[in-house]
Design an enzyme around this catalytic site. Sequence first.
Site, mmCIF file in Angstrom:
data_model
loop_
_atom_site.group_PDB
_atom_site.id
_atom_site.type_symbol
_atom_site.label_atom_id
_atom_site.label_comp_id
_atom_site.label_asym_id
_atom_site.label_seq_id
_atom_site.Cartn_x
_atom_site.Cartn_y
_atom_site.Cartn_z
ATOM 1 C CG ASP A 94 -29.640 -12.766 34.080
ATOM 2 O OD1 ASP A 94 -29.280 -12.023 33.074
ATOM 3 O OD2 ASP A 94 -29.445 -14.123 33.723
ATOM 4 C CB SER A 152 -34.898 -8.860 18.118
ATOM 5 O OG SER A 152 -33.718 -9.051 16.756
ATOM 6 C CG HIS A 162 -32.510 -10.970 13.923
ATOM 7 N ND1 HIS A 162 -32.030 -11.112 12.963
ATOM 8 C CD2 HIS A 162 -31.880 -10.432 15.059
ATOM 9 C CE1 HIS A 162 -30.854 -10.679 13.067
ATOM 10 N NE2 HIS A 162 -30.705 -10.310 14.116
ATOM 11 N N GLY A 220 -34.255 -9.798 29.591
ATOM 12 C CA GLY A 220 -34.071 -11.103 29.975
ATOM 13 C C GLY A 220 -34.518 -11.981 28.579
ATOM 14 C CE1 TYR A 257 -33.571 -13.192 20.334
ATOM 15 C CE2 TYR A 257 -32.962 -12.410 18.061
ATOM 16 C CZ TYR A 257 -33.205 -12.251 19.362
ATOM 17 O OH TYR A 257 -32.904 -10.897 19.909
ATOM 18 C CB SER A 316 -29.910 -12.177 23.193
ATOM 19 O OG SER A 316 -28.575 -12.881 23.293
ATOM 20 C CB SER A 333 -26.578 -3.874 15.727
ATOM 21 O OG SER A 333 -27.204 -4.780 14.577
ATOM 22 C CG LEU A 368 -28.499 -4.696 25.274
ATOM 23 C CD1 LEU A 368 -29.911 -4.616 24.286
ATOM 24 C CD2 LEU A 368 -27.637 -3.475 24.981
HETATM 25 P P1 NAI Z 1 -27.788 -11.110 26.538
HETATM 26 O O1 NAI Z 1 -27.681 -12.506 25.988
HETATM 27 O O2 NAI Z 1 -26.569 -10.752 26.852
HETATM 28 O O3 NAI Z 1 -28.555 -11.186 27.808
HETATM 29 C C1 NAI Z 1 -29.698 -11.722 28.168
HETATM 30 C C2 NAI Z 1 -29.589 -12.217 29.327
HETATM 31 O O4 NAI Z 1 -30.933 -12.916 29.729
HETATM 32 C C3 NAI Z 1 -28.678 -12.892 29.949
HETATM 33 O O5 NAI Z 1 -28.045 -12.732 31.014
HETATM 34 C C4 NAI Z 1 -29.367 -14.435 30.170
HETATM 35 O O6 NAI Z 1 -28.801 -15.091 31.357
HETATM 36 C C5 NAI Z 1 -30.873 -13.956 30.411
HETATM 37 N N1 NAI Z 1 -31.530 -15.219 30.197
HETATM 38 C C6 NAI Z 1 -31.748 -15.835 28.977
HETATM 39 N N2 NAI Z 1 -32.483 -16.631 29.559
HETATM 40 C C7 NAI Z 1 -33.214 -16.310 30.367
HETATM 41 C C8 NAI Z 1 -34.290 -17.253 31.468
HETATM 42 N N3 NAI Z 1 -34.816 -18.438 30.866
HETATM 43 N N4 NAI Z 1 -34.459 -16.866 32.510
HETATM 44 C C9 NAI Z 1 -33.930 -15.778 32.905
HETATM 45 N N5 NAI Z 1 -32.863 -15.234 32.421
HETATM 46 C C10 NAI Z 1 -32.506 -15.610 31.201
HETATM 47 O O7 NAI Z 1 -28.443 -10.285 25.657
HETATM 48 P P2 NAI Z 1 -28.484 -8.614 25.325
HETATM 49 O O8 NAI Z 1 -27.628 -8.327 24.203
HETATM 50 O O9 NAI Z 1 -28.020 -8.298 26.555
HETATM 51 O O10 NAI Z 1 -30.030 -8.463 24.820
HETATM 52 C C11 NAI Z 1 -30.790 -8.210 25.899
HETATM 53 C C12 NAI Z 1 -32.463 -8.235 25.100
HETATM 54 O O11 NAI Z 1 -32.214 -7.219 24.017
HETATM 55 C C13 NAI Z 1 -32.725 -9.715 24.758
HETATM 56 O O12 NAI Z 1 -33.747 -10.033 24.806
HETATM 57 C C14 NAI Z 1 -32.326 -9.482 23.019
HETATM 58 O O13 NAI Z 1 -33.168 -10.218 22.375
HETATM 59 C C15 NAI Z 1 -32.814 -7.777 23.011
HETATM 60 N N6 NAI Z 1 -31.892 -7.609 21.529
HETATM 61 C C16 NAI Z 1 -30.705 -7.061 21.798
HETATM 62 C C17 NAI Z 1 -29.998 -6.612 20.780
HETATM 63 C C18 NAI Z 1 -28.431 -6.272 20.887
HETATM 64 O O14 NAI Z 1 -28.040 -5.747 20.183
HETATM 65 N N7 NAI Z 1 -27.830 -6.396 21.899
HETATM 66 C C19 NAI Z 1 -30.474 -6.479 19.579
HETATM 67 C C20 NAI Z 1 -31.920 -6.820 19.452
HETATM 68 C C21 NAI Z 1 -32.682 -7.396 20.728
HETATM 69 C C1 15L Z 2 -30.227 -9.331 17.942
HETATM 70 O O1 15L Z 2 -31.527 -9.520 17.957
HETATM 71 C C2 15L Z 2 -29.104 -9.817 18.851
HETATM 72 O O2 15L Z 2 -29.649 -10.121 20.451
HETATM 73 C C3 15L Z 2 -27.865 -9.168 18.861
HETATM 74 O O3 15L Z 2 -26.932 -9.949 19.320
HETATM 75 C C4 15L Z 2 -27.411 -8.804 17.317
HETATM 76 O O4 15L Z 2 -27.113 -9.964 16.731
HETATM 77 C C5 15L Z 2 -28.337 -8.116 16.645
HETATM 78 O O5 15L Z 2 -29.638 -8.593 16.739
HETATM 79 C C6 15L Z 2 -28.352 -7.937 15.327
HETATM 80 O O6 15L Z 2 -28.993 -8.188 14.408
HETATM 81 O O7 15L Z 2 -27.039 -7.319 14.902
#
Ligand code: NAI
Ligand code: 15L
Length: 267
Positions: free
Chosen positions: A35, A112, A114, A73, A137, A76, A166, A16
Amino acid sequence: MAKLKRLLITGAAGALGTQARSHLADLAEEIRLSDMVPVAGVNGNEEFIQADLGDAAAVRNLVDGCDAVAHFGGVSTEKTFELIERGNIRGVYNLYEAARVTGKPRIFFASSNHTIGFYRTDEQLDAFTPPMADGLYGASKVYGEQLALVYWKKFGIETARVRIGSCFPKPRNRRMLSTWLSYRDLFSLVERCFVIPRLGCPVIYGVSRTRSGWWDNSHVRYLGWGPQDTSEIWRAELETSEPQGPVDAPDALYQGGGFTAEPIHQE
Ligand code: NAI
Ligand code: 15L
């Protein structure tokens, strides 16, 4: 619309965060990316600062001089407690402490679904439904939502606490027909949350239009945001290609789907 001065995007190397870079490029005069791992290239109005969210001094340095933070960040998915603690517990604390001692930027907190994953798929929820996390999580995101509320009540720091469903280019399975959020709808929400004069600290469900949805956003009509996209265009295809699973499968029973059946990860 007046531009933000400097927008911090955390998690900028993630899925994202990478999308945020193109969708939000015009929202601020300067974009600060961060990041724990490097991002691919840095464009015109961007700078990149590599930092671990678990490092308080580094996070204070990141937030300093920013009037808005899009906080993507952190961990996830379901991982070990140690990783979740660093990114999502200590990391969120470090973010809010940095916000308090610097310019009190407005924050978009990527929470999230979750946080409420153990609600059943026949239940309807709104922002005032108590959390029911489906794992470590989800529980860490409940903590983040609560910390945001503390910093709003005590210090007036505004946060959009967005329970993203999602967010992918398209729904990947039948469950996501109920939870899918398009990139366009996510980033129009981020933009509304930063431009609206008064945000407060609402819980918002991040979901595109669907006829099998569970989440009521009527209390945030004041945002003037509504999803434009719909998962319905994939319903027929997914319902044909993916056989209906057993009635007691996690995806059939619970809003959090497979996350409800994840173990407590030890490594
Ligand atoms: P992702 O896992 O692709 O990106 C998360 C980024 O955070 C990664 O680049 C990682 O290197 C960085 N990160 C992890 N731990 C870290 C730390 N200790 N210090 C600095 N950076 C750190 O996840 P995505 O899909 O981009 O999600 C972004 C956010 O949105 C997350 O917080 C996730 O929980 C939330 N989210 C995403 C959903 C989705 O469908 N993609 C659904 C619900 C929530
Ligand atoms: C989340 O919170 C995760 O970050 C994402 O990877 C998906 O698994 C999403 O929920 C989901 O529930 O589909």
